[in-house]
Design a protein around this motif. Structure first.
Motif, short mmCIF file in Angstrom:
data_model
loop_
_atom_site.label_atom_id
_atom_site.label_comp_id
_atom_site.label_asym_id
_atom_site.label_seq_id
_atom_site.Cartn_x
_atom_site.Cartn_y
_atom_site.Cartn_z
N VAL A 42 -3.59 14.75 -9.14
CA VAL A 42 -1.58 13.98 -9.36
C VAL A 42 -2.07 12.76 -9.19
CG1 VAL A 42 -0.77 14.63 -6.82
CG2 VAL A 42 0.07 14.20 -8.69
N SER A 43 -2.10 11.69 -9.68
CA SER A 43 -1.68 10.16 -9.80
C SER A 43 -0.11 9.96 -9.34
CB SER A 43 -1.88 9.24 -10.65
OG SER A 43 -3.00 10.19 -11.31
N LEU A 44 -0.14 9.44 -8.07
CA LEU A 44 0.82 8.43 -7.30
C LEU A 44 0.94 7.40 -7.25
CD1 LEU A 44 1.18 11.34 -4.37
CD2 LEU A 44 1.70 11.12 -6.30
N GLN A 45 2.41 6.35 -7.09
CA GLN A 45 2.52 5.38 -7.46
C GLN A 45 4.03 4.85 -7.08
OE1 GLN A 45 2.77 2.36 -10.75
NE2 GLN A 45 1.20 1.15 -10.04
N ALA A 46 4.05 3.53 -5.89
CA ALA A 46 5.24 3.68 -5.37
C ALA A 46 5.49 1.89 -6.44
CB ALA A 46 5.16 3.10 -3.85
N ALA A 47 6.92 2.04 -6.87
CA ALA A 47 7.81 0.79 -6.72
C ALA A 47 8.94 -0.42 -5.99
CB ALA A 47 7.58 0.85 -8.15
N TRP A 48 9.12 -1.68 -5.91
CA TRP A 48 9.95 -1.47 -5.63
C TRP A 48 10.84 -2.91 -6.14
CZ3 TRP A 48 4.62 -3.01 -4.65
CH2 TRP A 48 4.60 -4.49 -4.49
N THR B 231 0.77 -1.24 -0.06
CA THR B 231 0.24 0.35 -0.44
C THR B 231 1.09 1.30 -0.23
OG1 THR B 231 -0.74 -0.27 1.93
CG2 THR B 231 -1.91 -1.18 1.56
N LEU B 232 0.33 2.45 -0.60
CA LEU B 232 1.17 3.00 -0.58
C LEU B 232 -0.22 4.24 0.14
CD1 LEU B 232 3.37 5.88 -1.26
CD2 LEU B 232 1.71 6.10 -3.56
N SER B 233 0.36 4.87 1.29
CA SER B 233 -0.06 6.45 1.71
C SER B 233 -0.06 7.61 1.89
CB SER B 233 -0.86 5.79 2.81
OG SER B 233 0.12 5.85 4.15
N VAL B 234 0.42 8.61 1.32
CA VAL B 234 0.47 9.99 1.71
C VAL B 234 0.19 11.29 2.59
CG1 VAL B 234 1.97 9.99 -0.69
CG2 VAL B 234 -0.61 10.92 0.02
N SER B 235 0.58 12.13 3.25
CA SER B 235 -0.13 13.11 3.87
C SER B 235 -0.59 14.41 2.40
CB SER B 235 1.01 13.82 4.20
OG SER B 235 1.76 13.94 4.17
N ASP B 236 -1.69 15.49 3.38
CA ASP B 236 -1.84 16.32 2.37
C ASP B 236 -0.99 16.75 1.52
OD1 ASP B 236 -4.14 15.78 3.15
OD2 ASP B 236 -4.39 17.91 4.91
N LEU B 237 -1.46 16.52 0.22
CA LEU B 237 0.22 17.31 -0.84
C LEU B 237 -0.48 18.73 -0.76
CD1 LEU B 237 0.09 15.32 -3.77
CD2 LEU B 237 0.91 15.21 -1.69
N GLY C 100 7.62 -5.16 -7.80
CA GLY C 100 6.57 -4.74 -8.28
C GLY C 100 5.89 -3.60 -7.76
N THR C 101 4.52 -3.28 -7.76
CA THR C 101 4.18 -1.80 -7.81
C THR C 101 3.09 -1.61 -7.16
OG1 THR C 101 2.18 -1.76 -9.66
CG2 THR C 101 4.80 -0.91 -9.53
N THR C 102 2.85 -0.78 -6.16
CA THR C 102 1.39 -0.40 -5.57
C THR C 102 0.36 -0.23 -5.30
OG1 THR C 102 1.78 1.43 -4.51
CG2 THR C 102 3.10 0.11 -3.03
N PRO C 103 -1.46 -0.40 -5.94
CA PRO C 103 -2.27 0.51 -6.54
C PRO C 103 -2.02 2.13 -6.78
CG PRO C 103 -2.88 -0.73 -4.64
CD PRO C 103 -1.76 -1.07 -5.06
N VAL C 104 -2.40 2.60 -7.17
CA VAL C 104 -2.29 4.46 -7.99
C VAL C 104 -3.29 5.05 -6.75
CG1 VAL C 104 -2.73 6.26 -9.34
CG2 VAL C 104 -2.05 3.89 -10.08
N VAL C 105 -2.99 5.42 -6.57
CA VAL C 105 -3.12 6.65 -5.43
C VAL C 105 -4.40 7.56 -6.02
CG1 VAL C 105 -2.95 7.57 -3.11
CG2 VAL C 105 -2.45 5.40 -3.09
N SER C 106 -4.30 8.38 -5.75
CA SER C 106 -5.31 9.95 -6.29
C SER C 106 -5.08 10.72 -5.79
CB SER C 106 -6.59 9.50 -7.62
OG SER C 106 -6.42 8.81 -8.36
#
Length: 318
Positions: A95-101, A12-18, A107-113
């Motif tokens: 903006v669309s965000l995604q993490a990859a490792w 999973t990917l989570s971000v604070s307010d941008l 792999g990649t996480t789901p995209v977060v809007s």
């Protein structure tokens, strides 16, 4: 026969307010321990994107162009916390965000809007106290303390004018001297209008009204209420999302303090009966004799700190 089953934990990917110009906290979980993690973003949205070599054939689900926001290494639990700095001029909007490792696997996480927003603008309007004058020795004005307390997700502007009364901030009054300058055509037009629209405008006036400083005589409570009504109406019409009113600070016992109490009654009525207006910290009762150097009308360091602490709490609660 017993068979133990292990459920896969999705990354999973989570971000604070941008907020443009501010730091953003990023957390990625559910990746392999020790994995190299990259967080990317795209203003173009979600879709078939680039396939970096380090992903071993996996592709990002972000449309080009893609920009890297942050990189880090997952801990033993498969988690990584990162901090990214958004530029002051970062484009506002979705903006669309995604993490990859990469590592023992890829792999990649789901995209977060998410959405990049501008810092919330707050304008502090007042007299010499808001301008930054203190009694006693040392200390930091409450405006600077509010700016520090709110952090870089807020855009704080102080427009206190030394010697200003409530009358000075009304449009019909014309030219007014405050802060050692003659503002034209009016203080309101010269200092407030350029900062509007704003998310919040705080107003703390009344100290100079109560003493008649730079006025023919102390301001009658009826005239004070009319002036505050006019200031509030103009601020709301010119783009203030919310007007927050603060009753003026207390003074030593006497006629001036008697007027401050009457002004306080008007402020509390105005901020509880007018759409778009809220009550801020009740400075008249918040401060006491220990927050002033004798009978100086300007709070000392402790008084400014008390105003700032209460105001930061009130603004963050909006």
């Amino acid at each position: 026969m017993f068979v133990w089953l292990t459920a896969a934990v999705a990354a999973t990917l989570s971000v604070s307010d941008l907020v443009a110009g501010a730091e953003v906290s990023v957390e990625v979980t559910g990746v392999p321990a020790g994995a190299s993690v990259t967080v990317a973003g795209s203003l173009a949205g979600e879709g078939a994107g680039p396939c970096p070599a380090e992903l071993g054939g996996d592709c990002l689900s972000l449309l080009a162009p893609v920009r890297i926001l942050a990189r880090g290494t997952a801990d033993a639990s498969g988690r990584v916390e990162l901090v990214a700095q958004l530029a002051d001029g970062a484009p506002l909007g979705p903006v669309s965000l995604q993490a990859a490792w990469s590592g023992s696997s890829t792999g990649t996480t789901p995209v977060v809007s998410a959405e990049v927003t501008a810092p919330r603008r707050v304008v502090l309007l007042g007299d010499s106290i808001t301008e930054g004058q203190l009694s006693g020795v040392g200390g930091t004005p409450y405006g600077e303390l509010v700016r520090d307390g709110l952090g870089d997700t807020w855009d704080v502007h102080g427009i206190g004018c030394g010697g200003a009364s409530s009358l000075d901030w009304t449009l019909p009054f014309g030219n007014a001297i405050c802060g050692g300058q003659l503002w034209s055509p009016t203080v309101y037009e010269a200092r407030a209008l350029p900062l509007l629209p704003a998310d919040v405008v705080t107003v703390m006036l009344g100290t100079n009204d109560s003493t008649g400083f730079f006025e023919p005589s102390p301001t009658d409570p009826v005239d004070y209420r009319q002036a505050m009504d006019a200031i509030v109406a103009n601020l709301l019409a010119d783009g203030a999302g919310t007007v927050m009113l603060l009753p003026p600070p207390p003074q030593c016992p006497g006629a001036s303090m008697d007027l401050v109490l009457l002004y306080r009654d008007e402020i509390l009525d105005l901020c509880t009966t007018t759409a778009g207006v809220v009550c801020g910290p009740d400075v008249t009762t918040l401060l006491g004799p220990a927050d002033f150097d004798g009978c100086d009308v300007h709070p000392d360091a402790s008084g400014h700190e008390a105003i700032a602490d209460a105001l930061v709490d009130a603004l963050q609660a909006l």
